[in-house]
Design an enzyme around this catalytic site. Structure first.
Site, PDB file in Angstrom:
ATOM      1  N   CYS A  40       5.962  -4.097  -2.406  1.00  0.00           N
ATOM      2  CA  CYS A  40       6.401  -2.804  -2.124  1.00  0.00           C
ATOM      3  C   CYS A  40       5.850  -2.038  -1.002  1.00  0.00           C
ATOM      4  O   CYS A  40       4.822  -2.637  -0.733  1.00  0.00           O
ATOM      5  CB  CYS A  40       6.690  -2.049  -3.212  1.00  0.00           C
ATOM      6  SG  CYS A  40       4.965  -1.641  -4.238  1.00  0.00           S
ATOM      7  N   ALA A  94       2.010  -1.325  -2.015  1.00  0.00           N
ATOM      8  CA  ALA A  94       1.429  -2.488  -1.911  1.00  0.00           C
ATOM      9  C   ALA A  94       0.669  -2.624  -0.208  1.00  0.00           C
ATOM     10  O   ALA A  94      -0.260  -2.990   0.088  1.00  0.00           O
ATOM     11  CB  ALA A  94       2.086  -3.926  -2.098  1.00  0.00           C
ATOM     12  N   ARG A 116      -7.326  -7.975  -3.430  1.00  0.00           N
ATOM     13  CA  ARG A 116      -6.849  -8.364  -2.043  1.00  0.00           C
ATOM     14  C   ARG A 116      -8.157  -9.238  -1.208  1.00  0.00           C
ATOM     15  O   ARG A 116      -7.952  -9.962  -0.147  1.00  0.00           O
ATOM     16  CB  ARG A 116      -6.316  -7.344  -1.293  1.00  0.00           C
ATOM     17  CG  ARG A 116      -5.825  -7.930   0.412  1.00  0.00           C
ATOM     18  CD  ARG A 116      -4.666  -6.825   0.784  1.00  0.00           C
ATOM     19  NE  ARG A 116      -4.313  -7.405   2.339  1.00  0.00           N
ATOM     20  CZ  ARG A 116      -4.657  -6.876   3.245  1.00  0.00           C
ATOM     21  NH1 ARG A 116      -5.532  -6.038   3.473  1.00  0.00           N
ATOM     22  NH2 ARG A 116      -4.413  -7.724   4.484  1.00  0.00           N
TER      23      ARG A 116
END
Lengths: 480, 487
Positions: free
Chosen positions: A66, A69, A100
């Site tokens: 989204c 994110a 990440r």
């Protein structure tokens, strides 16, 4: 050194690919089939051959994230000397905490903040609004983390829905605390994917950050910024020294291991070098229009593209840089050839399928070719038309291109094409491994890296080799 | 910034200032400021409700978890579960976007139901919500009724649904809400007067250790007690690699789940993650019911075996008696490496209670005990465990505090080790103490979810892991003169 990318694949034709696509779509309800069909196509060699940046078809099992994110995970999160507040309920910040692999220098909690800061919305915050809480938590963050150079406020879904005004709070608090506080309206329901989160974040850099600082040291003609490198597995730490070796001054990095004030002074550089076009082209255009800074896309995956890119970069500068570039190429080419000599015999002719985001579905194609491998299918979670335009020339003719692919479509394509390696994300990894197909996570470098630049290629080659040639694959077929 | 403003240059924080702050954050003064926080939460040790809902939904045959809300939410839950188990976690979302805020999410829900049903051929789709529909007030009951009327899914296709707002409770509550709805849906109309399956229904609670599920089954097999393990994720998240991908590799059979209402007895472990489910089934399920703590350590495992024996009128089998003896043997053999050691603990309520009782059995001292989403009741329950042991006297409980608080605690009042999950690795490194990853999630070690923590075997596993780590630290840090053959 190896030849450039492979242009056709035996057995793959426009017809065979279209047939494969039609078969994959055959089980879909009519409406879904109609919606999905334009997103899947055989590579036409030029232009964008698929439709993109459209709403995901509900229920198809998309891999997309989204806007939040895109803002937290991609653009803002990697800036190391800021507190990034996930504003809203506890989950979003928790899921994106450390997942990440944008590595950071500094001391955690002191001058580097790879942590999960949240306003942890409760029912009462939804009912009465969270602005007061936000104001209070900004004071607390500033007090507990005095070396933070700024604070970003990243809105989660509820914030936009209940009508909080984070912009007003940020403005007032920034004044009172005398630090930059950047409100970012990146609620997850906005847009169709992570992509809008990148764009919104770029806009907030434009509106709140750029031009607010200048570099203290005198300008030089070699001042550049490295844009769209997020330091996954230490990529920036591989790229920066190479750019310095060819004589450039890397004044700022956007945003991997990034520093807020250097980002703020980027309007003073002479050239923006952009790796991930998708997530950062917006600010490159802003800096071009507003400050006249040119920008250049480059590709630091695999020796062929690195060499090409270095020469392209050199063209922007005088002979001193050109000489240093040629010296660097002369120095690294034999080292890269040694890597190729080691791995290529084991990887020659192997087929790869990619499904990633950002730049990798096109930028890594030639790195595989350097190792003798062919990419037989590629696609993006959240690309736009300009990404697909850039992808077509990199991919062999008529190979399948997929946009926002569903798990079913990927599974079908992999079944049909039987690649020797799939490069995609964590959600896809174990599905394909269960099928007996070697896999590397190509968002996170699968807990390895760096993969960028000359330091990255030997690691990339090793990882691809070990994924494909692990002896555990020979155990999959049971004797009984 | 106005053009006339003086130029602001890029500044570098002086090294001395970095050093000063690095030392300051370890002080009592900082701890005080840190504990004075009212609004900011830093490094919480809990996620939001839908994550737990997805776990429960994965525990049934052919079940495809369905997120009603933004698609990013679904990607986060799936990634989290997949990172922990290193297994696929197929789930769909109906990808609500801006227009959902205006028109509601019914169209998305209907389209998604039809697509997911057709493409992925599930036998059930448990629906749960993320923030957006909760805020705009979507009426799931009506939406689902309309979906059936429209023919998005067949009339009798099970669509349990739960409201799992992320701004309320944590993942353990989402697990409870989803499980309750699944059981209510599947057992609806299945109660048969006088019928008894003769089986035990067992609910593991929010538990992401597939080894634990297998351990429950092993214990029941040893007893010879027929059972239905409800929300059984042991095959879903520990499936074989044999060249075939199966989207639904395991889970409780839907027929068994439906018939569980006619069971002989039901045990729900984890009184915090199965509270609502237990309250409901106690009034609706046939047979006897027991809510029990997750059986960590010898005493809680004893209680489980006694309960099983009582419910089914069977003696505790010899094999389990011997196993108990082996666990006690293992614990006694190793006691000297844990006795008196201080531990910081964090995690979900049910696991925390388990850590505390296990440590006390070993003569170790639960010292800082932290739950970032807990209740007064939990505090009392932990306190009661501490009060019952001389090793619990110094233990202090911190409810609704986070891992940044815990960092202050371990830096100012040191302990020998931390028990928690991967998220504790930063504070453990700062305090230079080991972290035992017994909780969820584990993102940075392999295969730990396959190693059971419950039962006697679980106690042996925990003792082995903890004691050998302490011994290893001794070996790695002692001077040459004290580097010995035996430990």
């Amino acid at each position: 050194m190896s030849e450039s990318s492979i242009k056709s694949v035996e057995g793959i034709t426009k017809e065979s690919t279209q047939e494969m696509i039609d078969e994959a779509l055959a089980i879909y309800p009519e409406k879904a089939k109609k919606k999905r069909a334009p997103h899947l196509a055989p590579n036409a060699g030029e232009g964008a051959c698929v439709k993109s940046n459209r709403k995901t078809v509900p229920g198809i099992m998309s891999a997309r994230g989204c806007a939040y994110a895109g803002a937290k995970g991609v653009v803002w999160g990697p800036i190391r000397d800021m507190v990034h507040v996930s504003h809203g309920p506890v989950g979003c910040g928790w899921y994106s905490w450390g997942t990440r692999r944008n590595l950071m220098s500094g001391i955690n909690g002191v001058n580097q903040f790879a942590m999960q800061f949240t306003s942890d919305f409760q029912e009462k915050d939804i009912v009465y609004g969270g602005d007061k809480k936000l104001k209070q938590l900004l004071v607390e963050a500033h007090e507990l983390f005095p070396l933070a150079k700024g604070i970003s406020v990243l809105s989660e879904c509820p914030v936009g829905l209940i009508g909080d005004d984070i912009n007003a709070v940020a403005k007032q608090s920034a004044k009172e605390l005398d630090i930059p506080i950047i409100p970012c309206n990146c609620e997850g329901f906005r847009g169709v994917s992570q992509s809008l989160g990148h764009h919104i974040s770029n806009d907030t850099i434009r509106d709140h950050i750029i031009g607010t600082r200048e570099f203290a040291e005198p300008e030089t003609p070699y001042d550049i910024a490295l844009i769209g490198d997020y330091n996954i597995g230490g990529d920036v730490w591989s790229v920066k020294p190479l750019l310095e070796e060819i004589g450039l001054n890397v004044k700022a990095v956007w945003t991997g291991d990034g520093e807020l004030e250097k980002i703020a002074a980027t309007h003073k550089v002479k050239l923006n070098l952009i790796h991930c076009y998708r997530s950062m082209n917006y600010m490159c255009r802003v800096m071009e229009e507003k400050y006249g800074i040119p920008w250049l896309e480059f590709n630091f995956f695999g020796p062929t593209k690195i060499r090409e890119s270095l020469r392209k970069i050199a063209d922007f500068f005088d002979d001193t840089i050109k000489e240093k570039v040629e010296a660097a190429i002369a120095k690294y080419d034999p080292m890269m050839q040694a890597v190729i000599d080691e791995y290529r015999p084991r990887l020659e002719g192997k087929k790869v399928m990619l499904y990633v985001g950002g730049l990798r579905p096109r930028h890594t194609v030639n790195a595989y070719a350097d190792l003798g491998m062919t990419v037989v299918g590629s696609g993006y979670e959240f690309a736009h038309g300009d990404d697909y335009e850039r992808t077509s020339p990199e991919m062999p003719e008529a190979t399948v291109i997929y946009d926002d692919a569903s798990e079913h479509e990927l599974e079908e394509f992999v079944h049909k094409l039987r690649p020797d390696l799939v490069g995609s994300g964590i959600k896809e990894k174990y599905l394909f491994q269960k099928m007996g197909i070697p896999f590397r996570q190509m968002h996170s470098w699968d807990y390895s890296g760096p993969y960028h630049a000359y330091n990255g290629f030997p690691i990339f080659a090793r990882d691809v080799d070990m994924a494909i040639n692990s002896p555990t694959w020979s155990l999959v077929k049971s004797p009984f | 910034m106005s053009a006339e403003a003086a130029v602001k240059y890029v500044t570098e924080t002086p090294e001395s200032e970095v050093t000063r702050v690095a030392e300051w954050i370890n002080t009592d003064e900082y701890k005080e400021k840190n504990f004075a926080r009212q609004a900011l939460v830093i490094n919480p040790a809990h996620a939001c409700q839908p994550l737990g809902a997805e776990l429960a939904a994965h525990g049934f045959e052919g079940s495809l978890p369905f997120v009603h809300g933004s698609q990013g939410c679904a990607s986060y839950y799936r990634s989290t579960l997949t990172r922990h188990f290193r297994e696929p976690a197929p789930a769909v979302s109906d990808s609500m976007t801006e227009d959902g805020a205006v028109f509601g999410g019914q169209n998305n829900l209907h389209e998604a139901l039809e697509n997911a049903y057709t493409i992925y051929k599930p036998k059930m789709m448990p629906i749960f919500t993320s923030c957006m529909p909760e805020i705009i007030g979507d009426d799931l009951t009506a939406f689902i009724k309309n979906a059936r009327n429209k023919g998005c899914v067949p009339e009798d296709f099970p669509l349990p649904y739960a409201n799992t707002p992320s701004f309320n409770g944590s993942h353990v509550h989402g697990y409870d809400a989803m499980l309750l709805s699944i059981l209510q849906t599947l057992t609806s109309g299945k109660q048969v007067e006088g019928r008894c399956t003769g089986k035990l229904n067992l609910i593991a609670g929010f538990d992401c250790n597939t080894g634990n599920y297998r351990e429950y089954k092993r214990i029941l097999a040893a007893f010879g007690i027929p059972y239905t393990l409800l929300a059984d994720i042991s095959e879903t998240f520990d499936s074989p690699l044999d060249g075939t991908y199966r989207p639904y590799p395991g889970g409780t059979k839907l027929d068994d789940a439906a018939d569980s209402i006619n069971g002989k007895a039901t045990i729900a472990f984890g009184t915090y993650s199965t509270a609502k489910t237990f309250t409901w089934l106690k009034d609706n399920y046939a047979g006897k019911h027991a809510a029990m703590p997750v059986p960590f350590g010898v005493a809680k495992t004893d209680a489980l075996l006694l309960k099983l024996s009582e419910l089914f009128g069977k003696p505790v089998p010899e094999s389990l008696k011997a196993e108990r003896g082996r666990a006690v043997d293992a614990m006694t053999d190793a006691h000297q490496y844990m006795h008196g050691k201080k531990f910081a603990l964090f995690g979900d309520p049910d696991y925390l209670l388990g850590y505390v009782s296990f440590l006390l059995e070993m003569g170790a001292r639960p010292y800082h005990i932290l739950c970032s989403k807990g209740t007064k009741k939990l505090e009392k329950e932990i306190q009661a465990l501490l009060d019952a042991s001389p090793y619990g006297t110094e233990g202090k409980i911190y409810i609704n505090k986070d891992l940044w608080h815990l960092r202050s605690l371990v830096m100012t009042d040191p302990v020998d080790a931390v028990i928690g999950d991967t998220h504790g690795k930063f504070l453990a490194r700062d305090a230079k103490i080991p972290l035992f990853r017994f909780g969820f999630p584990v993102f940075d070690r392999v295969n730990l979810h396959r190693s059971p923590l419950i039962g006697y075997q679980g106690a042996i596993n925990m003792v082995t892991t903890i004691c050998n780590k302490f011994i290893e630290i001794g070996d790695e840090t002692c001077d040459d003169r004290h580097f010995e053959m035996m430990r």
